[in-house]
Design an enzyme around this catalytic site. Sequence first.
Site, PDB file in Angstrom:
ATOM      1  N   GLU A  18       0.820  -1.219   0.000  1.00 31.79           N
ATOM      2  CA  GLU A  18       0.000   0.000   0.000  1.00 31.79           C
ATOM      3  C   GLU A  18       0.851   1.265   0.000  1.00 31.79           C
ATOM      4  OE1 GLU A  18      -3.466   0.318   2.380  1.00 31.79           O
ATOM      5  OE2 GLU A  18      -4.167  -1.702   1.931  1.00 31.79           O
ATOM      6  N   HIS A  36      -1.712  -1.425  10.493  1.00 31.46           N
ATOM      7  CA  HIS A  36      -1.229  -2.799  10.531  1.00 31.46           C
ATOM      8  C   HIS A  36      -0.007  -2.883  11.443  1.00 31.46           C
ATOM      9  CE1 HIS A  36      -3.295  -4.740   6.926  1.00 31.46           C
ATOM     10  NE2 HIS A  36      -3.715  -3.489   6.899  1.00 31.46           N
TER      11      HIS A  36
END
Length: 624
Positions: A344, A611
């Site tokens: 990402e 995350h």
Amino acid sequence: MALRESAFPSVCVSGLHAVSWALVFPSFWFLDRLIANVKSTTREREARRDQECYYRPLQVLFGSLLFLVLFLIWAPLGLLGFLLWAPLQAARRPFVYQQGAPRLSVCEERNASWRSEGRLSLSFASANLCLLPDSLARFNNLQDTQWRAATIGGSIVQAASRADIQILVQAPSPSPDSSPSSCSGLLAHNAPGGGGAGHASYGATVTQATPIATPTSPQPANEVTPDTQPANEVTPDTQPANEETPDTQPANDVRAEAQEAPQPANEDAAAAPFPHGGGRNSVAPQPPHHPSSPVANSNPVVGVGGEGMVSLDLEGACHSAGEAPPVSLSSMFPVGLDFLCLQEVFDRRAARRMCSALAPLYGHVLYDVGGYACQPPGSCSAFKFFNSGLLLASRHPLLAAEYNCFPNARGEDALAAKGLLCTKVLLSLPEQGEQRIVGYLNCTHLHAPEGDGAIRYEQLNMVCEWISEFQSKHSEEGETVAFDILCGDLNFDNTSPDDDLEQSHGVFDRYCDPCRAGPGQEKPGVIGTLLEQPSLYDEEVNTPDNLQRALEDEALRCVYLSPPLAKGGKPLPQHGGIGRRIDYLMYRNTATHTEVEEVSYITQLAAMTDHLPVGLRLNITLPT
């Protein structure tokens, strides 16, 4: 595919692309700021609690009008640039390669005597950073993408290149009638990522030799605080060296380890203080390169229940040595990190900032991976507005790289060119001679929407097929393959009933997941890697140390880790604090003998991503 630094075959095409993007970018930026002006994060909402109630509506109204007018004014030029930019993507290679000589070196060289020992120790890490354009990142409760990119890259370099200094602290002299044997030993202790045999046991005596100030509350180096007791002072957590405890043998000397951070690696990160603050939840790490803000907790090594690293035992047969590899919870990336795989990193400006921040330590970086616009039929689906988001950084030279795009994406995921990046690495070792030792590193990011397990299952089939084709194409006679790694955000976990299809895929027969006991069953000590987005800035989890302490507590894990999903995509009410582990680092046994030294969950990026980064250190015995 040959590795060339430019993504385009000629200077002319590259120049046309630069001109077209210069016309497109202002429209893109105005639209990005228009959406970001309306969408707030919880940090910003908390910071506005003391403002007048009319201030925010006026800010939204006039800010939106300003950016909308600017967007409309520039739209004709932006459209012209887009019509020039889109066709040029057909001539673009699927990644940009940055190479150079690193300015920093790793103070701890684990492989200095690899030839005599016949063993290698290699460290890998994977992280999803959510570096989307700022407006889109706010839907994940994250902001300031450019600042986060520079800060994250700099902090990783600082952590990976820090020194491990072992300090022997003399304990108070024993009394005359104490037995000589009661004060004759050293308490061995490992740094996180040190990869040695012993880890501090619960209740072990550990002293922090150098008090390290946190970014939010700097302390002088010679000042004693509640968290930094003198080395010879007895506290509830540090027993006297000549006193026996159930978990520590008597000792005369106590060995402590401290890390010393190198000089700032990226001036951009140092010059960009965090632009927002205020309120209870506003505490967040400052750019780690700022001279006044050293890395928080740069000595993260302690026993279970303390600050820094928590060592837990992991049982299973993934590692052939038979001993369980430790699972650790660390507030910093491991020392001497060899390979870094990121997901990402969609924003191109953020990717360049990240590469600039990583360059002092990582001489080989692949970024801007994937295609844009319309791809050849059968290679990707739909029009691609974003690349794959993959970024790979290596301290060792890259010999070959290949990217494949998933053709079966749908929904919002079809707007990004998600796929698989396969690379072949040449290990650069001291006194290597003509011996050629290589490895394969594969990074991917699977389909995200919940309930689309069939799509992810098919993508895993493609991953296995593409890896086999790549390795068959690039294998050479006489090479020693030291490792074969598959890592990334797979967007399914091993505990959710909703992910039972992916849990039984054959990829787990080919690659060993050291945290997995079997389909639907994790090994002891394993936790999830997906954080609850609304609470990213809560005081309990908004710094590396705070997040680490929260994850040590099962009740707080239930609050701050996303719960597994029942059939139909609904969260499970009871999950025991395990959470969803959707970020994977898996290895395959090659001709070498591979053992897992450590699996780590890293909290250094608290409040900068949703995350938990994961780390893996392998001990590889080379064939004779």
